[in-house]
Design an enzyme around this catalytic site. Structure first.
Site, short mmCIF file in Angstrom:
data_model
loop_
_atom_site.label_atom_id
_atom_site.label_comp_id
_atom_site.label_asym_id
_atom_site.label_seq_id
_atom_site.Cartn_x
_atom_site.Cartn_y
_atom_site.Cartn_z
CG ASP A 79 -2.12 -0.95 1.03
OD1 ASP A 79 -2.27 -1.49 -0.08
OD2 ASP A 79 -2.87 -1.14 2.00
N GLY A 80 2.02 1.21 0.65
CA GLY A 80 2.90 2.38 0.66
C GLY A 80 3.35 2.76 -0.74
CG ASP B 107 0.59 10.47 22.78
OD1 ASP B 107 0.83 11.31 23.66
OD2 ASP B 107 0.77 9.24 22.94
CB ALA C 129 -4.18 3.59 7.26
CE1 TYR C 130 -1.36 5.68 14.90
CE2 TYR C 130 -0.75 7.75 13.87
CZ TYR C 130 -0.78 6.93 14.98
OH TYR C 130 -0.23 7.36 16.16
CG LEU D 69 -9.04 -0.07 11.86
CD1 LEU D 69 -10.51 0.17 12.18
CD2 LEU D 69 -8.90 -1.09 10.74
CB SER D 70 -3.95 1.43 14.53
OG SER D 70 -3.67 0.57 13.46
CD GLN E 101 6.66 9.93 2.32
OE1 GLN E 101 7.82 10.27 2.10
NE2 GLN E 101 6.31 8.67 2.57
#
Length: 303
Positions: free
Chosen positions: A71-72, A175, A187-188, A190-191, A248
């Protein structure tokens, strides 16, 4: 849609990528396509069987880009080709593969079907973001997944003031904060506890990362929202804050910097094989129902 010129883009850091690239190029040539290979991909894999082309040339000449990697790799290619009309196909040579959805072992058959017209088209929204320090623009970028503001090192939380369409939403200590598209919702975001947004939902999602106040929850906003996030305080954070466009990073943000995020006027066009289902992708990648009732899963019963 006619695909006369097809560009191949690969995650050239992967060993053994040259063989599937050459095989796919041969399949495309047999179907009557002119084949280009992205210049860095060609030079680093040793695949020089086809003309090399940079992203500018691909945008000008190609009708279709096939991305082989994770995916990246697809995210990077999508940002580079976002202002063109080049459609994109993802072949998974990585791990999860939410947007590089075609397995490598069935790529030849899938690509042949797509070039013969058996495909599903899928448009995805992008974000554009700018980092402002007073009247000076420090950085800008496009993101298919997300724009993320977070602390850059060890120490305390950062404090962010969030405004939507000029209206104050809230201030939060956390954070960080994720602004995600439907594509980036798996991606992030969801985490960090955010919801999954179907790609056809016209919305963005804001997800706080480890907020101090547990009542600071993810919120879904209209797709055309204009967001302004101000870094109000860095607390005891030793290395400041950073902003990421699809991971990025721009580091060394200061108190008072503003991050302006809105929907980009550009969209990315993905092509999938006939019969593609977003829910099938979720079942496969998130292991939904695998251990419960496999007889209910068409991906299982068709095997």
């Amino acid at each position: 849609m006619h695909f006369n010129t097809v560009a191949l883009i690969g995650r050239y850091q992967d060993s053994g990528l040259d063989t599937p690239l050459r095989r796919l190029g041969a399949v495309l040539q047999a179907l009557g396509c002119k084949v280009l290979i992205e210049a860095e991909t060609g030079r680093n894999t040793g695949v020089t069987d086809f003309p090399l082309a940079d992203y500018t040339a691909i945008g000008q000449q190609a009708d279709l880009a096939i991305i082989m990697g994770g995916d990246g790799t697809m995210l990077a290619a999508a940002r580079r080709l976002a202002t063109t009309n080049v459609a994109m196909i993802g072949i998974n040579h990585g791990r999860l593969g939410f947007i590089t959805d075609i397995p490598l072992d069935s790529a030849d058959e899938a690509i042949t079907g797509i070039l013969n017209g058996a495909y599903v088209e899928d448009e995805r929204v992008l974000l554009e973001g700018r980092v402002l320090r007073g009247n000076q623009e420090m950085a800008s970028g496009l993101a298919l997944n997300d724009v993320i503001i977070n602390r850059a090192g060890r120490g305390g939380m950062i404090e962010l003031k969030v405004e939507c369409n000029g209206v104050f939403m809230h201030s939060q200590r956390a954070d960080g904060l994720i602004i995600a598209t439907p594509t980036g919702s798996t991606a992030y975001a969801l985490s960090a506890g955010g919801p999954i947004l179907h790609p056809q939902v016209n919305a963005l999602v804001l997800v706080p990362v480890a907020p101090q106040t547990l009542s600071n929850r993810p919120i879904t906003l209209p797709e055309d929202s204009h967001l302004n996030i101000t870094i109000r305080a860095l607390g005891r954070v030793e290395s400041g804050a950073s902003v990421h466009f699809d991971m990025q990073a721009l580091s060394n943000c200061q108190e008072g910097d503003q991050i302006v995020v809105r929907r980009s006027p550009h969209r990315v066009r993905f092509l999938h094989p006939q019969g593609y289902s977003y829910f099938s992708t979720l079942r496969s990648k998130l292991n939904w129902n695998r251990m419960l009732h496999p007889w209910d899963d068409p991906d299982e019963t068709s095997r």
